[in-house]
Design a protein around this motif. Structure first.
Motif, PDB file in Angstrom:
ATOM      1  N   LEU A 255       0.816  -1.313   0.349  1.00 37.57           N
ATOM      2  CA  LEU A 255       0.024  -0.053   0.066  1.00 37.57           C
ATOM      3  C   LEU A 255       1.084   1.372  -0.119  1.00 37.57           C
ATOM      4  CD1 LEU A 255      -2.916   1.869  -0.152  1.00 37.57           C
ATOM      5  CD2 LEU A 255      -2.461   0.906   2.384  1.00 37.57           C
ATOM      6  N   LEU A 256       0.660   2.184  -1.318  1.00 35.77           N
ATOM      7  CA  LEU A 256       1.748   3.826  -1.239  1.00 35.77           C
ATOM      8  C   LEU A 256       0.427   4.128  -0.394  1.00 35.77           C
ATOM      9  CD1 LEU A 256       3.283   5.893  -2.502  1.00 35.77           C
ATOM     10  CD2 LEU A 256       2.307   6.133  -3.759  1.00 35.77           C
ATOM     11  N   ASP A 257       0.746   4.880   1.021  1.00 35.75           N
ATOM     12  CA  ASP A 257      -0.344   4.971   1.929  1.00 35.75           C
ATOM     13  C   ASP A 257       0.082   6.662   2.291  1.00 35.75           C
ATOM     14  OD1 ASP A 257      -1.450   4.968   4.288  1.00 35.75           O
ATOM     15  OD2 ASP A 257      -0.450   4.721   5.415  1.00 35.75           O
ATOM     16  N   TYR A 258       1.161   7.082   1.912  1.00 33.93           N
ATOM     17  CA  TYR A 258       0.982   8.914   1.377  1.00 33.93           C
ATOM     18  C   TYR A 258       2.204   8.926   0.581  1.00 33.93           C
ATOM     19  CZ  TYR A 258      -0.699   8.358   6.283  1.00 33.93           C
ATOM     20  OH  TYR A 258      -1.615   8.162   7.578  1.00 33.93           O
ATOM     21  N   LEU A 259       1.948  10.275  -0.258  1.00 33.70           N
ATOM     22  CA  LEU A 259       3.049  10.102  -1.434  1.00 33.70           C
ATOM     23  C   LEU A 259       2.784  11.849  -0.945  1.00 33.70           C
ATOM     24  CD1 LEU A 259       4.428   9.602  -3.996  1.00 33.70           C
ATOM     25  CD2 LEU A 259       2.679  10.738  -5.016  1.00 33.70           C
ATOM     26  N   GLY A 260       4.074  12.098  -1.330  1.00 26.78           N
ATOM     27  CA  GLY A 260       4.289  13.859  -1.430  1.00 26.78           C
ATOM     28  C   GLY A 260       5.299  14.754  -1.484  1.00 26.78           C
ATOM     29  N   VAL A 261       5.131  15.909  -2.240  1.00 22.80           N
ATOM     30  CA  VAL A 261       6.324  16.870  -2.132  1.00 22.80           C
ATOM     31  C   VAL A 261       5.994  18.174  -1.822  1.00 22.80           C
ATOM     32  CG1 VAL A 261       6.789  18.162  -4.169  1.00 22.80           C
ATOM     33  CG2 VAL A 261       6.179  15.843  -4.844  1.00 22.80           C
ATOM     34  N   SER A 262       7.405  18.765  -1.161  1.00 18.63           N
ATOM     35  CA  SER A 262       7.188  19.950  -0.878  1.00 18.63           C
ATOM     36  C   SER A 262       6.358  20.865  -0.887  1.00 18.63           C
ATOM     37  CB  SER A 262       8.617  20.470  -0.384  1.00 18.63           C
ATOM     38  OG  SER A 262       9.550  19.563   0.327  1.00 18.63           O
ATOM     39  N   ALA A 263       5.708  21.745  -0.231  1.00 19.44           N
ATOM     40  CA  ALA A 263       4.616  22.163  -0.613  1.00 19.44           C
ATOM     41  C   ALA A 263       5.225  23.199  -2.331  1.00 19.44           C
ATOM     42  CB  ALA A 263       4.380  23.131   0.277  1.00 19.44           C
ATOM     43  N   ALA A 264       6.390  24.034  -1.517  1.00 18.96           N
ATOM     44  CA  ALA A 264       7.341  24.995  -2.759  1.00 18.96           C
ATOM     45  C   ALA A 264       7.953  24.133  -4.093  1.00 18.96           C
ATOM     46  CB  ALA A 264       8.453  25.774  -2.096  1.00 18.96           C
ATOM     47  N   LEU A 265       8.053  22.872  -4.242  1.00 19.45           N
ATOM     48  CA  LEU A 265       7.851  22.049  -5.213  1.00 19.45           C
ATOM     49  C   LEU A 265       7.261  21.363  -6.095  1.00 19.45           C
ATOM     50  CD1 LEU A 265      11.686  20.598  -3.442  1.00 19.45           C
ATOM     51  CD2 LEU A 265      11.478  22.610  -5.195  1.00 19.45           C
ATOM     52  N   ARG A 266       6.134  21.689  -5.621  1.00 22.05           N
ATOM     53  CA  ARG A 266       5.008  21.273  -6.328  1.00 22.05           C
ATOM     54  C   ARG A 266       4.674  21.592  -7.945  1.00 22.05           C
ATOM     55  NH1 ARG A 266       1.484  21.432  -1.189  1.00 22.05           N
ATOM     56  NH2 ARG A 266       2.535  19.859   0.471  1.00 22.05           N
ATOM     57  N   ASN A 267       4.125  19.941  -8.489  1.00 22.59           N
ATOM     58  CA  ASN A 267       4.170  20.732  -9.676  1.00 22.59           C
ATOM     59  C   ASN A 267       5.152  20.730 -10.795  1.00 22.59           C
ATOM     60  OD1 ASN A 267       0.898  20.758  -9.661  1.00 22.59           O
ATOM     61  ND2 ASN A 267       1.244  22.257  -8.606  1.00 22.59           N
ATOM     62  N   GLY A 268       6.444  20.262 -10.192  1.00 25.55           N
ATOM     63  CA  GLY A 268       7.275  19.885 -11.538  1.00 25.55           C
ATOM     64  C   GLY A 268       7.526  18.898 -11.622  1.00 25.55           C
ATOM     65  N   GLY A 269       6.780  17.440 -11.401  1.00 30.61           N
ATOM     66  CA  GLY A 269       7.200  16.617 -11.683  1.00 30.61           C
ATOM     67  C   GLY A 269       8.054  15.221 -10.692  1.00 30.61           C
ATOM     68  N   LEU A 270       8.310  16.026  -8.905  1.00 26.26           N
ATOM     69  CA  LEU A 270       8.823  15.400  -8.627  1.00 26.26           C
ATOM     70  C   LEU A 270       8.108  14.251  -8.013  1.00 26.26           C
ATOM     71  CD1 LEU A 270      10.670  18.208  -6.451  1.00 26.26           C
ATOM     72  CD2 LEU A 270      11.388  16.290  -7.587  1.00 26.26           C
ATOM     73  N   GLY A 271       6.815  14.089  -7.969  1.00 21.70           N
ATOM     74  CA  GLY A 271       5.955  13.888  -7.627  1.00 21.70           C
ATOM     75  C   GLY A 271       5.509  12.200  -8.725  1.00 21.70           C
ATOM     76  N   ALA A 272       5.742  12.300 -10.036  1.00 27.17           N
ATOM     77  CA  ALA A 272       5.811  11.507 -10.900  1.00 27.17           C
ATOM     78  C   ALA A 272       7.053  10.358 -10.639  1.00 27.17           C
ATOM     79  CB  ALA A 272       5.708  12.301 -12.171  1.00 27.17           C
ATOM     80  N   ASP A 273       8.532  11.634 -10.407  1.00 27.04           N
ATOM     81  CA  ASP A 273       9.562  11.095 -10.361  1.00 27.04           C
ATOM     82  C   ASP A 273      10.022   9.798  -9.593  1.00 27.04           C
ATOM     83  OD1 ASP A 273      12.530  10.950  -9.107  1.00 27.04           O
ATOM     84  OD2 ASP A 273      12.383  10.484 -11.158  1.00 27.04           O
ATOM     85  N   ILE A 274       8.729   9.673  -8.386  1.00 30.63           N
ATOM     86  CA  ILE A 274       8.707   8.973  -6.973  1.00 30.63           C
ATOM     87  C   ILE A 274       8.138   7.933  -7.401  1.00 30.63           C
ATOM     88  CG2 ILE A 274       7.783   9.467  -4.727  1.00 30.63           C
ATOM     89  CD1 ILE A 274       8.495  11.655  -3.873  1.00 30.63           C
ATOM     90  N   LEU A 275       7.119   8.398  -7.930  1.00 34.48           N
ATOM     91  CA  LEU A 275       6.153   7.309  -8.576  1.00 34.48           C
ATOM     92  C   LEU A 275       7.089   5.933  -9.646  1.00 34.48           C
ATOM     93  CD1 LEU A 275       2.226   8.440  -9.368  1.00 34.48           C
ATOM     94  CD2 LEU A 275       2.892   6.978  -7.531  1.00 34.48           C
ATOM     95  N   ALA A 276       7.504   6.518 -10.202  1.00 27.22           N
ATOM     96  CA  ALA A 276       8.339   6.578 -11.845  1.00 27.22           C
ATOM     97  C   ALA A 276       9.091   5.268 -10.604  1.00 27.22           C
ATOM     98  CB  ALA A 276       8.931   7.046 -12.445  1.00 27.22           C
ATOM     99  N   ARG A 277      10.004   5.652  -9.929  1.00 24.68           N
ATOM    100  CA  ARG A 277      11.408   4.837  -8.901  1.00 24.68           C
ATOM    101  C   ARG A 277      10.263   3.384  -7.858  1.00 24.68           C
ATOM    102  NH1 ARG A 277      16.344   8.752  -7.510  1.00 24.68           N
ATOM    103  NH2 ARG A 277      15.203  10.087  -8.188  1.00 24.68           N
ATOM    104  N   LEU A 278       9.250   4.043  -7.680  1.00 28.27           N
ATOM    105  CA  LEU A 278       8.537   2.893  -6.307  1.00 28.27           C
ATOM    106  C   LEU A 278       7.588   1.687  -7.672  1.00 28.27           C
ATOM    107  CD1 LEU A 278       6.572   5.217  -4.217  1.00 28.27           C
ATOM    108  CD2 LEU A 278       7.938   3.275  -3.875  1.00 28.27           C
TER     109      LEU A 278
END
Length: 192
Positions: free
Chosen positions: A70-93
């Motif tokens: 279960l991917l329980d929580y996913l987040g990106v630091s507020a100032a860095l959102r909408n820059g592709g980091l969430g997608a990067d984390i998902l790809a790594r998982l």
């Protein structure tokens, strides 16, 4: 950038700052419960770091004998959102190859249009990043869309049973799947 498990000090920062700012109170498991699950080897807290700076995070809930994570929580630091980091984390998982289930809040009838647009946007984000909607479920007093990745060839009935089992029988607020007329129950940490 480095994607690795967090140190105890980083976990304290994550919970006090990143996590507490990004998730509503009813969605936040108590830190003591998270740490207890981690000690049991059932919970992993991953961070995406640039040096010592946390850019984002993902927490994974596991249980021996259950192939689903279960991917329980996913987040990106507020100032860095909408820059592709969430997608990067998902790809790594996803590259790790294990079947993943995650939950994204569904629109709430009667709630504001703005909030419901955000909920639909989140589901769209997961879909764009390789997750497939599978069934509705409930936890934390809310209705969620369960989405799957790396689950091809697995029976949906098994996935749903594993999903519920990851939480354990004591989590009476978790319903997998949730029927259209069922009302989600609040989690134990929100009950009087």
């Amino acid at each position: 950038m480095e994607f690795r498990q967090m140190t105890p000090k980083e976990i304290e920062y994550w919970y006090a700052v990143e996590f507490s700012q990004a998730f509503a109170e009813n969605e936040r498991k108590p830190l003591a419960d998270i740490l207890d699950l981690a000690v049991q080897g059932r919970y992993q807290l991953w961070g995406l770091f640039d040096g010592e700076r946390m850019l984002g995070y993902a927490t994974l809930w596991r249980r021996d004998g259950i192939p689903l994570v279960l991917l329980d929580y996913l987040g990106v630091s507020a100032a860095l959102r909408n820059g592709g980091l969430g997608a990067d984390i998902l790809a790594r998982l996803r590259e790790q190859g294990f079947p993943i289930v995650m939950e994204s809040e569904l629109p709430v009838p009667g709630d504001s249009d703005a909030e419901n647009r955000i909920r639909l946007r989140r589901i769209g984000f997961y879909r764009r990043n390789g997750f497939t909607p599978a069934y509705e479920m409930a936890t934390c007093g809310m209705r969620w869309q369960a989405l799957l990745a790396n689950a091809d060839g697995l029976e949906l009935t098994n996935i749903m049973a594993w999903h519920k089992a990851l939480y354990g029988p004591e989590r009476t607020d978790v319903r997998v799947p949730l029927g259209p007329d069922e009302v989600p129950e609040m989690p134990y940490w929100m009950k009087a």
